[in-house]
Design a protein around this motif. Structure first.
Motif, PDB file in Angstrom:
ATOM      1  N   PRO A  97       0.793  -1.439  -0.171  1.00 53.80           N
ATOM      2  CA  PRO A  97      -0.276   0.058   0.069  1.00 53.80           C
ATOM      3  C   PRO A  97       0.803   1.179  -0.077  1.00 53.80           C
ATOM      4  CG  PRO A  97      -0.644  -1.528   1.664  1.00 53.80           C
ATOM      5  CD  PRO A  97       0.516  -2.085   1.037  1.00 53.80           C
ATOM      6  N   SER A 119       4.883  -8.092   2.561  1.00 58.14           N
ATOM      7  CA  SER A 119       5.395  -7.984   1.222  1.00 58.14           C
ATOM      8  C   SER A 119       6.655  -8.839   0.696  1.00 58.14           C
ATOM      9  CB  SER A 119       5.784  -6.778   0.579  1.00 58.14           C
ATOM     10  OG  SER A 119       6.093  -6.448  -0.548  1.00 58.14           O
ATOM     11  N   ALA A 126       3.217  -4.235   6.680  1.00 57.71           N
ATOM     12  CA  ALA A 126       2.564  -4.680   5.286  1.00 57.71           C
ATOM     13  C   ALA A 126       4.112  -4.805   4.322  1.00 57.71           C
ATOM     14  CB  ALA A 126       2.113  -3.235   4.575  1.00 57.71           C
ATOM     15  N   ASP A 184       0.700   4.194   1.518  1.00 55.65           N
ATOM     16  CA  ASP A 184       0.848   4.819   2.696  1.00 55.65           C
ATOM     17  C   ASP A 184       2.027   3.660   3.486  1.00 55.65           C
ATOM     18  OD1 ASP A 184      -0.741   2.518   3.607  1.00 55.65           O
ATOM     19  OD2 ASP A 184      -2.054   3.580   4.689  1.00 55.65           O
TER      20      ASP A 184
END
Length: 328
Positions: free
Chosen positions: A78, A94, A90, A80
């Protein structure tokens, strides 16, 4: 031990996972690929978020390279969460997703081996993913037990296979068994043969200082390491030890060393080859290698990361060949 399936006599096709997208992985990937001749670069496919590659290309001045790279989208991040130098769950997710996609493609026969750029374990754990280094991920993806995949750290002329890895010393001591030591040695010996060392000379470290000094410093070596080495010798695998790690490493007279604990193996190689080591996950039917350094969040996004370790890892895997190994 599961056999590896490599194409005999052909240059290896490599899947390159970007690692933590907020670390230096994307930068060193682009720098390393830019340094390779086109014939070498063409056998490498990058796995990771394409927008992260675009950002990294701007950082390291490699816009033109993007037009010729083979890229497979994986591990979307994402916007952000895409902040270089930031530890973010995140980004951890990933890194795992990119490496997992590369491993699956390798299992499917599209590639011969996987190279994974540095991950950040805190970010991965913040994402709620059980993870104790790339060997644990290789074991999970390939469906083998954690105790079948080991890390072989290579650098400064040393090769050190680790029986235990990213866990507390208490946990490692609880998990160490003669069988685990035997499996690590078998995997390490087979990896040496893959790297062209037909009959590697092997030495095992003790668990305790001075390999327990005849029981003076504890019973662990007599109960765990010595029976494992005796079994290996009975099977026809010559191996020396157990020795105090400091003493036997000072001699530098063996092709392969067997470390019982993480720091026994990591400290000497990180000291002698801080930015030029490779870490192979060995023992499964997919070969994965990562670099022997971390994601360097303190310099991520500045374009100054050194790709030497990644280039050495690519060169190392280029010399890997298929060998027969024990099945148990």
């Amino acid at each position: 031990m599961t056999p590896l399936h490599l194409r005999a006599g052909a240059p290896l096709r490599l899947a390159l996972a970007l690692g933590d997208p907020n670390g230096i992985g994307p930068e060193i990937a682009l720098k390393a690929l830019a340094a390779l001749p086109p014939s070498e670069r063409d056998r490498i496919t990058v796995f990771g978020p394409a927008d992260v590659l675009v950002r990294a290309a701007a950082t390291v001045g490699q816009h033109e390279l993007l037009g010729v790279l083979r890229v497979r989208e994986a591990g979307a991040l994402p916007a952000d969460a895409a902040v270089p130098g930031t530890v973010h769950p995140a980004a951890g997710a990933s890194a795992v997703a990119s490496a997992t996609a590369a491993l699956h493609a390798c299992q499917a026969g599209e590639f011969d081996a996987v190279i994974a750029c540095p991950h950040h374990e805190t970010a991965i754990h913040q994402a709620g993913i059980a993870f104790s280094g790339y060997p644990s991920l290789v074991a999970k993806v390939t469906g083998v037990a954690d105790g079948e995949v080991f890390m072989l750290l290579i650098g400064a002329g040393l090769r050190i296979v680790h029986v235990t890895l990213h866990e507390s010393v208490r946990s490692a001591l609880d998990r160490l068994t003669p069988e685990l030591v035997v499996r690590a040695v078998r995997a390490g010996a087979r990896a040496c043969r893959m790297l062209g060392i037909e009959e590697p000379s092997i030495a095992a470290f003790g668990i305790n200082p001075h390999a327990s000094e005849g029981g003076l410093f504890g019973p662990e070596d007599a109960a765990i390491v010595e029976p494992a080495l005796a079994r290996l010798r009975d099977e026809g695998q010559p191996i020396d030890g157990p020795f105090g790690a400091d003493v036997v490493l000072a001699r530098r007279s063996h092709d392969l060393y067997v470390a019982m604990l993480h720091d026994q193996g990591h400290i000497p190689i990180k000291l002698l080859a801080p930015h030029a080591a490779s870490a192979l996950s060995i023992g499964a039917d997919v070969l994965l290698s990562s670099v022997g350094h971390g994601s360097a969040m303190d310099i991520a996004g500045r374009g100054i990361a050194d790709p030497t370790a990644l280039l050495r890892t690519i060169a190392l895997l280029s010399g890997v060949r298929q060998v027969q190994g024990p099945t148990a």
